[in-house]
Design a protein around this motif. Structure first.
Motif, mmCIF file in Angstrom:
data_model
loop_
_atom_site.group_PDB
_atom_site.id
_atom_site.type_symbol
_atom_site.label_atom_id
_atom_site.label_comp_id
_atom_site.label_asym_id
_atom_site.label_seq_id
_atom_site.Cartn_x
_atom_site.Cartn_y
_atom_site.Cartn_z
ATOM 1 N N TYR A 156 -43.661 30.970 4.018
ATOM 2 C CA TYR A 156 -44.515 31.999 3.402
ATOM 3 C C TYR A 156 -43.662 33.170 2.906
ATOM 4 C CZ TYR A 156 -48.007 35.734 3.083
ATOM 5 O OH TYR A 156 -48.786 36.774 2.655
ATOM 6 N N ALA A 157 -42.713 33.606 3.754
ATOM 7 C CA ALA A 157 -41.871 34.745 3.398
ATOM 8 C C ALA A 157 -40.939 34.442 2.232
ATOM 9 C CB ALA A 157 -41.061 35.195 4.616
ATOM 10 N N LYS A 158 -40.592 33.165 2.075
ATOM 11 C CA LYS A 158 -39.675 32.756 0.990
ATOM 12 C C LYS A 158 -40.401 32.499 -0.325
ATOM 13 C CE LYS A 158 -36.187 30.452 3.878
ATOM 14 N NZ LYS A 158 -35.594 29.116 4.201
ATOM 15 N N ASN A 159 -41.720 32.247 -0.248
ATOM 16 C CA ASN A 159 -42.478 31.857 -1.443
ATOM 17 C C ASN A 159 -42.556 33.026 -2.436
ATOM 18 O OD1 ASN A 159 -44.369 31.004 -3.348
ATOM 19 N ND2 ASN A 159 -45.610 29.914 -1.820
ATOM 20 N N PRO A 160 -41.950 32.880 -3.609
ATOM 21 C CA PRO A 160 -41.954 33.983 -4.586
ATOM 22 C C PRO A 160 -43.335 34.273 -5.170
ATOM 23 C CG PRO A 160 -41.045 31.982 -5.573
ATOM 24 C CD PRO A 160 -41.228 31.696 -4.108
ATOM 25 N N GLN A 161 -44.283 33.346 -5.010
ATOM 26 C CA GLN A 161 -45.621 33.539 -5.560
ATOM 27 C C GLN A 161 -46.563 34.258 -4.594
ATOM 28 O OE1 GLN A 161 -46.811 29.552 -6.630
ATOM 29 N NE2 GLN A 161 -45.685 29.605 -8.567
ATOM 30 N N LYS A 162 -46.085 34.512 -3.392
ATOM 31 C CA LYS A 162 -46.902 35.188 -2.389
ATOM 32 C C LYS A 162 -46.587 36.682 -2.352
ATOM 33 C CE LYS A 162 -48.863 31.454 -0.566
ATOM 34 N NZ LYS A 162 -50.327 31.224 -0.606
ATOM 35 N N PHE A 211 -44.116 40.858 5.191
ATOM 36 C CA PHE A 211 -43.039 40.761 6.166
ATOM 37 C C PHE A 211 -41.927 39.882 5.583
ATOM 38 C CE2 PHE A 211 -45.986 37.333 7.293
ATOM 39 C CZ PHE A 211 -45.151 36.224 7.345
ATOM 40 N N THR A 212 -40.734 40.039 6.123
ATOM 41 C CA THR A 212 -39.574 39.283 5.643
ATOM 42 C C THR A 212 -39.128 38.294 6.711
ATOM 43 O OG1 THR A 212 -37.968 40.850 6.541
ATOM 44 C CG2 THR A 212 -38.833 41.301 4.319
ATOM 45 N N ILE A 213 -38.197 37.435 6.364
ATOM 46 C CA ILE A 213 -37.679 36.449 7.320
ATOM 47 C C ILE A 213 -37.041 37.142 8.522
ATOM 48 C CG2 ILE A 213 -35.890 34.684 7.645
ATOM 49 C CD1 ILE A 213 -36.543 33.629 4.900
ATOM 50 N N ASP A 214 -36.415 38.300 8.288
ATOM 51 C CA ASP A 214 -35.780 39.047 9.382
ATOM 52 C C ASP A 214 -36.777 39.515 10.430
ATOM 53 O OD1 ASP A 214 -33.345 38.727 8.187
ATOM 54 O OD2 ASP A 214 -33.333 40.695 7.224
ATOM 55 N N GLU A 215 -38.063 39.558 10.074
ATOM 56 C CA GLU A 215 -39.089 40.041 10.992
ATOM 57 C C GLU A 215 -39.766 38.911 11.766
ATOM 58 O OE1 GLU A 215 -41.622 43.222 9.096
ATOM 59 O OE2 GLU A 215 -40.328 42.761 7.399
ATOM 60 N N ILE A 216 -39.267 37.708 11.624
ATOM 61 C CA ILE A 216 -39.847 36.549 12.309
ATOM 62 C C ILE A 216 -39.020 36.215 13.548
ATOM 63 C CG2 ILE A 216 -40.476 34.109 12.074
ATOM 64 C CD1 ILE A 216 -40.643 34.585 9.033
ATOM 65 N N PRO A 217 -39.625 36.074 14.719
ATOM 66 C CA PRO A 217 -38.873 35.687 15.922
ATOM 67 C C PRO A 217 -38.150 34.364 15.711
ATOM 68 C CG PRO A 217 -41.068 36.437 16.507
ATOM 69 C CD PRO A 217 -41.042 36.310 15.007
ATOM 70 N N ARG A 218 -37.094 34.152 16.442
ATOM 71 C CA ARG A 218 -36.289 32.932 16.323
ATOM 72 C C ARG A 218 -36.508 32.055 17.550
ATOM 73 N NH1 ARG A 218 -33.456 37.220 16.120
ATOM 74 N NH2 ARG A 218 -31.998 36.653 17.785
ATOM 75 N N ILE A 219 -36.496 30.749 17.348
ATOM 76 C CA ILE A 219 -36.734 29.803 18.447
ATOM 77 C C ILE A 219 -35.623 28.762 18.507
ATOM 78 C CG2 ILE A 219 -38.239 27.968 19.326
ATOM 79 C CD1 ILE A 219 -40.614 29.466 18.369
ATOM 80 N N ASP A 220 -35.106 28.519 19.695
ATOM 81 C CA ASP A 220 -34.144 27.440 19.959
ATOM 82 C C ASP A 220 -34.884 26.421 20.819
ATOM 83 O OD1 ASP A 220 -32.191 25.730 20.974
ATOM 84 O OD2 ASP A 220 -30.657 27.291 20.983
ATOM 85 N N THR A 221 -35.379 25.346 20.176
ATOM 86 C CA THR A 221 -36.199 24.367 20.901
ATOM 87 C C THR A 221 -35.394 23.576 21.927
ATOM 88 O OG1 THR A 221 -35.869 22.811 19.077
ATOM 89 C CG2 THR A 221 -37.886 24.126 19.047
ATOM 90 N N LYS A 222 -34.086 23.372 21.668
ATOM 91 C CA LYS A 222 -33.255 22.606 22.605
ATOM 92 C C LYS A 222 -33.021 23.380 23.896
ATOM 93 C CE LYS A 222 -30.801 19.820 19.157
ATOM 94 N NZ LYS A 222 -29.466 19.452 18.607
ATOM 95 N N GLU A 223 -32.717 24.662 23.756
ATOM 96 C CA GLU A 223 -32.439 25.493 24.932
ATOM 97 C C GLU A 223 -33.705 26.133 25.507
ATOM 98 O OE1 GLU A 223 -29.525 25.709 26.429
ATOM 99 O OE2 GLU A 223 -28.649 24.356 24.932
ATOM 100 N N LYS A 224 -34.842 25.931 24.818
ATOM 101 C CA LYS A 224 -36.123 26.505 25.221
ATOM 102 C C LYS A 224 -36.037 28.036 25.321
ATOM 103 C CE LYS A 224 -37.400 22.390 27.893
ATOM 104 N NZ LYS A 224 -37.761 21.863 29.226
ATOM 105 N N GLN A 225 -35.649 28.625 24.207
ATOM 106 C CA GLN A 225 -35.444 30.068 24.171
ATOM 107 C C GLN A 225 -36.097 30.678 22.925
ATOM 108 O OE1 GLN A 225 -31.183 30.316 24.362
ATOM 109 N NE2 GLN A 225 -31.116 29.997 26.577
ATOM 110 N N ILE A 226 -36.685 31.838 23.091
ATOM 111 C CA ILE A 226 -37.307 32.592 21.995
ATOM 112 C C ILE A 226 -36.602 33.933 21.904
ATOM 113 C CG2 ILE A 226 -39.453 33.624 21.138
ATOM 114 C CD1 ILE A 226 -40.966 31.551 22.881
#
Length: 356
Positions: A296-302, A306-321
């Motif tokens: 959504y943040a990357k879509n130029p038509q939207k 908010f920007t990508i920098d404002e989105i929490p990050r997830i590491d599914t392998k290490e189970k970390q947010i």
């Protein structure tokens, strides 16, 4: 414990020096009968209120203060008690129930006060109990049904029902109190039964900030059994930026300095219970939401708020947010049942941006 109500008051509270008080004209016999109907809040295991430095786990919605001192941000409630007492010496009666229904009336109460005596086996305490005034307590042009006493059809085994012939009715609450305040030789004591409601009623920013900070700190607690974790996989939350720098203090400051009360309350009221939507979904599904937010943040038509920098990050392998001060709004959306459900359903709607 028995109670004896000596007065009922309506209060329009804005600030301690800008409040209006109206007394309800009730006869002693009516007050006595009403006293018998009140359901007192449980005062067992009511934890002591403490400051943020003392314990990060005292996040109960109920607490007590033995003696309010002037350094405590709740000390104004001692003055509130005094103003209720002083109103007895003033001609501040509510003229009639009509006042509460008149749109042009300049008296808009938001609190109901019961002045009463708590009577124990060996003790008597003078207190005031505070309840929120709600619009649904006022009923106009309603048909009220009630059972007549000692009227029952012996053959059918049913009680006779009567209709209350009134067009304007005010229903006084019999339970669900926000707090109680008591005065003694020692000082002013406070018992809070609904902390968030207390904040809403008296606009105590420091109280909601205190709760929000305590909840945030519980995500990184050293006590594993009391630490907040998210999703079915019990993922750990870290307050760090992309470079691995600790951002806990920045996150706390960003939340507390926010002008968005709903954002603060989302953090302040988070319980970590298994019934929360964020705890019932898998980490993989939560990561799917994160990826949708990135698209959504990357879509130029939207039209982005908010920007990508404002989105929490997830590491599914290490189970970390990972969350930093930039991503507190979207992280709050993940903790909020209603909003995370919309995100799971594909609706990109995060009101913490629009509300400011």
């Amino acid at each position: 414990m028995k109670i004896d109500i000596s007065g009922v008051y309506l209060v329009e509270y804005k600030k301690i020096d800008k409040m209006k008080i109206k007394k309800l004209y009730l006869e002693n016999d009516e007050l006595r009968k009403f006293s018998q109907r009140i359901i007192m809040p449980s005062q067992k295991k009511l934890p002591y209120f403490d400051e943020i430095s003392d314990s990060i786990f005292s996040t109960y919605p109920r607490f007590k203060v033995e003696e309010l001192d002037s350094a405590n941000y709740l000390f104004f409630l001692s003055k509130f008690y005094d103003l209720i007492e002083e109103s007895d010496d003033e001609d501040s009666w509510l003229n009639s129930l009509d006042e509460l229904f008149e749109k042009t009336n300049d008296f808009k109460p938001n609190a109901i006060i019961y002045k009463l005596t708590e009577i124990g086996e060996e003790t008597r305490k003078e207190c005031i109990y505070i309840s929120s005034f709600k619009k649904n307590m006022l009923m106009e042009d309603k048909t009220i049904l009630f059972r007549k006493k000692k009227k029952k059809d012996k053959d059918l085994g049913v009680s006779e029902i009567s209709i209350l012939d009134r067009t304007k009715i005010f229903v006084l609450p019999e339970e669900g109190f926000v707090c109680s305040i008591e005065k003694s030789e020692k000082g002013t004591g406070l018992k809070v039964y609904k902390a968030i409601e207390l904040d809403k009623l008296f606009k105590i920013d420091a109280l909601i900030d205190d709760y929000a900070e305590k909840k945030i700190r519980r995500f990184i607690s050293d006590e594993e059994n009391r630490k907040f974790k998210l999703t079915k996989e019990k993922a750990d939350v870290y307050f760090k930026d992309t470079s691995g720098n600790d951002k806990l203090n920045e996150v706390i400051e960003e939340v507390k300095s926010s002008k968005n009360i709903n954002l603060k309350k989302t953090y302040a009221t988070f319980s970590g219970r298994s019934t929360k939507t964020i705890q019932k979904i898998s980490l993989e599904r939560l990561n799917g939401v994160i990826q949708e937010l990135k698209l959504y943040a990357k879509n130029p038509q939207k039209e982005h708020y908010f920007t990508i920098d404002e989105i929490p990050r997830i590491d599914t392998k290490e189970k970390q947010i990972y969350v930093d001060e930039k991503s507190i709004k979207i992280f709050a959306a993940m903790l909020n049942n209603e909003i995370i459900q919309k995100l799971l359903d594909g609706t990109i709607e995060i009101p913490y941006y629009q509300d400011e």
